[in-house]
Design an enzyme around this catalytic site. Sequence first.
Site, PDB file in Angstrom:
ATOM      1  N   GLU A 150       0.828  -1.210   0.000  1.00  0.00           N
ATOM      2  CA  GLU A 150       0.000   0.000   0.000  1.00  0.00           C
ATOM      3  C   GLU A 150       0.862   1.259   0.000  1.00  0.00           C
ATOM      4  O   GLU A 150       0.831   2.050   0.961  1.00  0.00           O
ATOM      5  CB  GLU A 150      -0.953   0.004   1.193  1.00  0.00           C
ATOM      6  CG  GLU A 150      -2.021  -1.039   1.090  1.00  0.00           C
ATOM      7  CD  GLU A 150      -3.150  -0.848   2.089  1.00  0.00           C
ATOM      8  OE1 GLU A 150      -2.958  -0.161   3.106  1.00  0.00           O
ATOM      9  OE2 GLU A 150      -4.249  -1.380   1.849  1.00  0.00           O
ATOM     10  N   GLU A 305      -6.861  -7.496  -0.884  1.00  0.00           N
ATOM     11  CA  GLU A 305      -7.203  -7.427   0.538  1.00  0.00           C
ATOM     12  C   GLU A 305      -8.607  -6.891   0.694  1.00  0.00           C
ATOM     13  O   GLU A 305      -9.006  -5.945  -0.004  1.00  0.00           O
ATOM     14  CB  GLU A 305      -6.291  -6.440   1.277  1.00  0.00           C
ATOM     15  CG  GLU A 305      -4.928  -6.919   1.622  1.00  0.00           C
ATOM     16  CD  GLU A 305      -4.189  -5.854   2.438  1.00  0.00           C
ATOM     17  OE1 GLU A 305      -4.829  -5.127   3.215  1.00  0.00           O
ATOM     18  OE2 GLU A 305      -2.982  -5.748   2.264  1.00  0.00           O
TER      19      GLU A 305
HETATM   20  C1  GLA Z   1      -4.136  -2.548   4.835  1.00  0.00           C
HETATM   21  C2  GLA Z   1      -2.793  -3.212   4.946  1.00  0.00           C
HETATM   22  C3  GLA Z   1      -2.833  -4.497   5.717  1.00  0.00           C
HETATM   23  C4  GLA Z   1      -3.722  -4.381   6.928  1.00  0.00           C
HETATM   24  C5  GLA Z   1      -5.096  -3.932   6.497  1.00  0.00           C
HETATM   25  C6  GLA Z   1      -6.087  -3.856   7.629  1.00  0.00           C
HETATM   26  O1  GLA Z   1      -4.855  -2.956   3.764  1.00  0.00           O
HETATM   27  O2  GLA Z   1      -2.214  -3.454   3.684  1.00  0.00           O
HETATM   28  O3  GLA Z   1      -1.511  -4.832   6.094  1.00  0.00           O
HETATM   29  O4  GLA Z   1      -3.165  -3.451   7.801  1.00  0.00           O
HETATM   30  O5  GLA Z   1      -4.992  -2.654   5.932  1.00  0.00           O
HETATM   31  O6  GLA Z   1      -7.340  -3.412   7.205  1.00  0.00           O
END
Ligand code: GLA
Length: 652
Positions: A150, A305
């Site tokens: 991210e 995710e």
């Molecule tokens: C982000 C991060 C993950 C986790 C999620 C939790 O997407 O990439 O590592 O922290 O948030 O919602």
Amino acid sequence: MGLTRVPGLLYGGDYNPEQWPEEVWEEDVRLMAEAGVNVATVAVFSWSRLEPAPGVYEFGWLDRVLDLLHEHGVAADLATATATPPPWLVRLHPEVRPQDAAGTRLEFGSRQGYCPSSPVFRAAAVRLARAVAERYADHPALVMWHVGNEYADHTTECFCEESARDFRSWLRARYTTLDGLNAAWGTSCWGQHYTDWGQLEPPRKAPGPVNPAQLLDWRRFSSDALLACFEAERAVLKEVTPDVPVTTNFMSVLRDLDYWKWAAAEDLVTDDAYPDPADPRAHVKVALSYDLMRSLKRQPWLLLESAPGAVSWREVNVPKAPGVMRLHSLQALAHGSDGVMFFQWRQARYGPEKFHSAMLPHGGTGTRQWRETVALGADVRRLAGVAGTETRAEVALVLDWDSWWGLEAPESLPSNRLKLHQLLLAWYAPLHARGIAVDLTPPGRDLNGYRVVIAPNLYLCTEEQAANLASFRGQLVVGPFSGVVDADDQVHPGGAPGPLRELLGVRVEEFWPLPDGEVQRVETADGRGLTASTWTEWLETEGAEVLARYRGGPLDGRPAVTRNGTATYLSCLPEDPAPFLDAVLAAAGVTGTELPEGVELCRRDGHLFLLNHGAEPATVSLPTDGVDLLTGRQLSGTVVIAAHDAVVLKHS
Ligand code: GLA
């Protein structure tokens, strides 16, 4: 063919085995197989465990994890593990920590704490990426590389000396000469004329508003600086494993990174999406981000995710009611994802995310969450044939990051209330409600495959972009405060809509933003009354026909909405753009579907998805006959879809 060599759709999630004793791993892979998990994202935050001291690698544990996964039929989306620099790197080189706009260095103890421009960080990350790539190049579990995590989460920009140096070289490459920079930044204003490159700094905290052209370049630079980190690792991965796809997980509709540019550097687009279960409109907002993901490379993408239930980072973290995890997952598939993945596989016992939901919760396999995880795995297998199928959209929404950054620059605009994400949603929502597929597009891409193109706002619009819009032969809609500035954030000669003036047949004489809470009445030529809020304009027509006029107030009787041939211009923000949208859709021959409130309709080649986001059963007339892949039933005519349930029709 799907996105990777895993057949069918991908199903799985982030897996953090380093948080668990090894005996738990055996149970993990056994349960993964039981749930139908075929992919796991591994080692995202593992740098300090893989390289505990400079150049000292401990791969043994990851070898065992990858072997175990492979033995149980689970492929790896293997991270280069560079998302969090380890403590030893931070202590040896404290300058790798990011610095905020007020000059404070941020401390170690969280994650993703690095200066994107730090040569030390970049070199260390590339060295680890190479070590990981060489170690696992031939591992049979490897199907995808996951770089960083991210990008722009936590660290979006850094204001340190190293970033300043990098910013200066970025500016030199862009402008070549200081004269060029001074002209582009309009430094004659407020006495900012630069006479030496060394005088240039990041837009740190200053006594008053910072030069908006400098801010715009800073936004461009900050997106590019993070992209350079990604690209440096990608180059190594491509050298060692040319055939393994490389991605990094995006963050939906994110202002900070120019995802058109980023997606071009990736082999496949992946996204992390966290619609809020407490928000009844969340499914509309997330649909827009899914459509963006599909549009970035105009091909299927992957939901990398999502939350099985509650997240842990909102003020109040509401779980997903029974069936909602499945519904949200099917929604991603409906909008072009070739899989469903979660954060995370096993719920953590410690750390900031110990209350974040997981596919396998604290309570283990005797829980509702686990039963839903297993059931969803079975559904995903039933939908294997969806993998790789395309979506065809006749309508596109224009999104341009330069323009977005300009529009949301603080302290220099007629109103700070225009927010691009909201403006996009205002047009997207009625299209979504009519079951009309929507792509997102940059303004410069060939638009002639579409029937309708809507630019909710194009504050920054270049001559080239305007020429591209003018060459579009379908119905064009342009929203207010567009064509205002050029690429340097300088107002086009003659004012708005600048290079769009001839195309739209109008001239904006004055911007007339509305105070908070105030509304302006607008009346269409056929007598319908509408209300506009936030923004209006004093508009003069130059050949355009008037579709609606302002009624009452200082703009009484003046044009509000116009049409020039196939180009419609809205100088205001109507609370409901439906009357204008419907006219444009009809003129373009785009037909929607009448759907009950809360029901979403999406198509991928040969498949029709109907999703009931409402809390009540919904009756829907099927536009086509077919087999519901979720139940195996042949369906035709009308169907009743239970609350939070869905139909995925395979049709000829
Ligand atoms: C982000 C991060 C993950 C986790 C999620 C939790 O997407 O990439 O590592 O922290 O948030 O919602």
